[in-house]
Write a protein that holds these residues in place. Structure first.
Motif, short mmCIF file in Angstrom:
data_model
loop_
_atom_site.label_atom_id
_atom_site.label_comp_id
_atom_site.label_asym_id
_atom_site.label_seq_id
_atom_site.Cartn_x
_atom_site.Cartn_y
_atom_site.Cartn_z
N VAL A 66 -10.24 -9.92 1.67
CA VAL A 66 -10.21 -10.67 2.92
C VAL A 66 -8.81 -11.23 3.18
CG1 VAL A 66 -11.09 -12.73 4.11
CG2 VAL A 66 -12.66 -11.22 2.86
N ASN A 67 -8.23 -11.85 2.15
CA ASN A 67 -6.91 -12.48 2.32
C ASN A 67 -5.83 -11.46 2.66
OD1 ASN A 67 -7.99 -14.97 1.73
ND2 ASN A 67 -7.38 -14.96 -0.42
N GLN A 68 -5.82 -10.33 1.96
CA GLN A 68 -4.79 -9.33 2.21
C GLN A 68 -4.94 -8.71 3.60
OE1 GLN A 68 -2.21 -8.92 0.57
NE2 GLN A 68 -2.55 -9.43 -1.57
N ARG A 69 -6.18 -8.46 4.01
CA ARG A 69 -6.42 -7.93 5.35
C ARG A 69 -5.94 -8.93 6.41
NH1 ARG A 69 -7.39 -2.56 6.14
NH2 ARG A 69 -8.96 -1.81 4.69
N ARG A 70 -6.24 -10.20 6.18
CA ARG A 70 -5.87 -11.22 7.15
C ARG A 70 -4.34 -11.32 7.28
NH1 ARG A 70 -8.03 -15.46 4.93
NH2 ARG A 70 -6.10 -16.30 4.07
#
Length: 627
Positions: free
Chosen positions: A357-361
């Motif tokens: 989630v963090n990397q996509r965001r």
């Protein structure tokens, strides 16, 4: 005792003789000889060689050879002051006239080096790309060119020139001036990590279209790769270190500065010798911590990616990631800092749904253009595929760089093949739940709520929103939360599901969701990344003995310990890391040979002519005294 030494020839330009006389090695490794001979003859080269593969010699030997052949000074472009200092210190130990020009020098020191440079008295000058492009330095280069005293340009960490690389440095773009302004001077660009896209960008940006490319194997067979599902990463990391690497040096990478500080403190509280390192620390503190890591044994450095480029410490026994990197290039570069001495080392990573989630965001919220974002998403997807892989990690890793290979037998998946389950039906139920929530209520929910629904949990939030009335409620009651998180990770990794960061990380269907909902795309996963069966067998250890000395008998161990203590004293006196004086492998070879004369030291790997002259008598004294 005999003390007749074979004097090295300080005038020979023969690369193999320089390798022996200056650096103390009998033969080249891999493609080193082809590269060195090509550059010595004036050819341009792009070199891709794994960390620990001997890249530095590929430009240092041509620099020495070309100077002895009358071509003058070589310029080495290096991105970090600390790296320059260690490289120059190591060259001084080997008897090579090398210097650096950077902000640590005062004006008089700078002027003295510039004058010696103009007179052709220095073999190599290390500079940062920012300094090289200044009018003053270009004027110096012009003077060397006009007097035929400019021998070679070496561009280290060349991936920094590419926007697709993991350490992009805009200042590297200015290095195209080297070809334009000094077309007759050979150039060698070197990096340990570059996929096809990054490689093509390096060629274009540095105008190396006519350069010969040397691509070595990316395989580091001494490194064991393992990836576990993140549950309690601090405790998982502690168990890993205590089980596999007590009292040994390692690097732990974290995503944020705050996490670095917290983790370093937790490791210290557990009795480990841990230090933090990130860009938010005072420069003096960072330097002090880096110096301690390089010069002391058994320190664990908790760091952001601000730490590591050019770290040549050979005995780093493990690199751990408690947060997932951005791409495979970053992962490979960072894990490659383990086991540079060729001895067994570990690359360990814990990752979970929140990492995805963090990397996509971060990619989606980046101000970069859509083309750049698409490339970054593709690179992240490749890393996610590596993390979720149920087959050989090494085959996947090498395949990313275009290198075919066979299962290695030395990664977690090879050592303990995971059980696989078909998550296609669970994926369809999760996606259906997200669809119906959006359709009925017009809003989205996060992963926790969606999993509670399909598992049939009557939490307060589920009942409050009437989600216990959905047709998918309880349809995955027989599937664990860990398994469902794995399904969600893969759906996000493949683009069949998105996380809306602007709406509290709620889950959103994509165009790719339809194929999964129709059952056209299978979802197959491991049962768990953290089950007891996934633990690799513990490697045989020899207490605190350095791996290079593990095979020595009792007398050899005594000599090795004495030599190591002597080396530490010399390193402190010279303000250098101990491995710059001699590597453990060299000390182990001395301890095994039990020399009785200076002649006995000749031919030992790592003992060149200057080191034999400088340290031979002391090494012999220490070895004989230890019995």
């Amino acid at each position: 005792m005999s003390s007749v030494l074979t004097a090295p020839d300080p005038t020979t330009a023969d690369p193999l003789q320089i390798l022996h006389d200056v650096f103390g090695y009998e033969r080249f490794r891999g493609r080193q000889q082809d590269i060195v001979e090509h550059v010595c003859s004036g050819g341009d080269a792009l070199v891709l060689m794994p960390t620990g593969g001997g890249k530095s010699l590929c430009y240092q030997i041509p620099a020495i050879s070309r100077q002895r052949a009358g071509h003058g000074v070589s310029i080495v472009v290096s991105p970090l002051i600390a790296l320059m200092h260690d490289q120059v210190g190591a060259l001084h130990e080997a008897g090579v006239d090398a210097e650096f020009l950077n902000s640590t020098l005062d004006w008089n020191q700078t002027l003295d080096i510039e004058r010696r440079m103009q007179r052709g008295e220095i073999t190599m000058i290390y500079v940062a790309p920012e300094r090289l492009s200044t009018p003053r330095f270009l004027e110096l280069l012009d003077g060397l060119r006009d007097t035929d005293r400019l021998a070679l340009f070496a561009i280290d960490e060349a991936h920094c020139v590419s926007q697709w690389g993991h350490d992009f440095r805009p200042e590297y773009r200015g290095l195209s001036i080297l070809h334009e302004r000094y077309p007759g001077v050979p150039r060698i660009a070197l990096t340990a990590t570059a996929d096809d896209l990054t490689r093509a960008d390096i060629v274009e940006r540095l105008e190396l279209q006519d350069a010969r490319q040397f691509v070595s194997s990316f395989d580091r067979p001494n490194i064991r790769y393992a990836i576990v599902e993140k549950k309690d990463p601090t405790q998982q990391l502690l168990r890993f270190i205590e089980r596999e690497h007590p009292d040994e040096a390692g690097v732990v990478y974290c995503q944020s500065r705050k996490r670095v500080e917290e983790l370093a403190q937790s490791l210290c509280d557990a009795g480990l010798n841990a230090l933090p390192y990130h860009a938010g620390l005072d420069a003096a503190v960072r330097q002090r911590h880096q110096d301690r890591f390089l010069r002391e044994d058994g320190i664990v450095m908790c760091a952001t990616i601000a730490f590591g480029m050019g770290i040549d410490k050979p005995d780093v026994r493990f690199v751990a990631h408690v947060d997932m990197p951005k791409n495979i290039e970053g992962y490979y570069q960072e894990t490659g800092r383990a086991g540079r001495d060729g001895q067994a080392a570990d690359a360990w990573m814990a990752y979970g749904l929140q990492d995805v989630v963090n990397q996509r965001r971060m990619i989606d919220e980046s101000p970069a253009g859509e083309e750049f974002k698409q490339v970054m998403r593709g690179k992240l997807d490749a890393l996610l595929a590596l993390a979720e892989a149920t087959d050989c990690r090494r085959v996947r890793l090498l395949g990313y760089f275009g290198e075919p290979s066979q299962p290695c037998g030395n990664c977690d998946n090879c050592l303990n093949p995971p059980d696989i389950w078909d998550g296609t039906d669970a994926a369809r139920k999760l996606l259906s739940t997200i669809y119906w929530i959006r359709k009925q209520q017009g809003i989205g929910f996060g992963a926790g709520q969606v999993m509670d629904i399909v598992r049939g949990k009557t939490s307060e939030k589920v009942v409050q929103h009437g989600h216990d009335k959905l047709s998918t409620f309880g349809l995955c009651a027989d599937i664990s939360e860990a398994q469902l998180r794995g399904v969600l990770r893969q759906l996000i990794a493949t683009g069949a599901l998105q996380v809306d960061a602007a709406a509290y990380n709620t889950l959103v269907l994509t165009d790719g969701s339809r194929a999964v909902l129709k059952g056209e795309v299978p979802v197959r996963l491991r049962l768990s990344l953290n089950t007891p069966t996934a633990r690799a067998p513990r490697r045989e250890r020899a207490g605190k003995t350095a791996p290079a000395a593990a095979a020595l008998d009792a007398a050899g161990q005594t000599r090795f310990a004495a030599l190591k203590s002597w080396r530490a004293e010399v390193a402190r006196e010279h303000n250098l890391p101990a491995y710059v004086i001699f590597h453990d492998a060299t000390l182990a070879a001395i301890a095994e040979r039990a020399p009785n004369s200076l002649d006995d030291l000749q031919g030992i790997t790592g003992i060149g002519g200057k080191k034999l002259e400088a340290y031979g008598a002391e090494v012999l004294r220490v070895s004989l005294a230890a019995g």
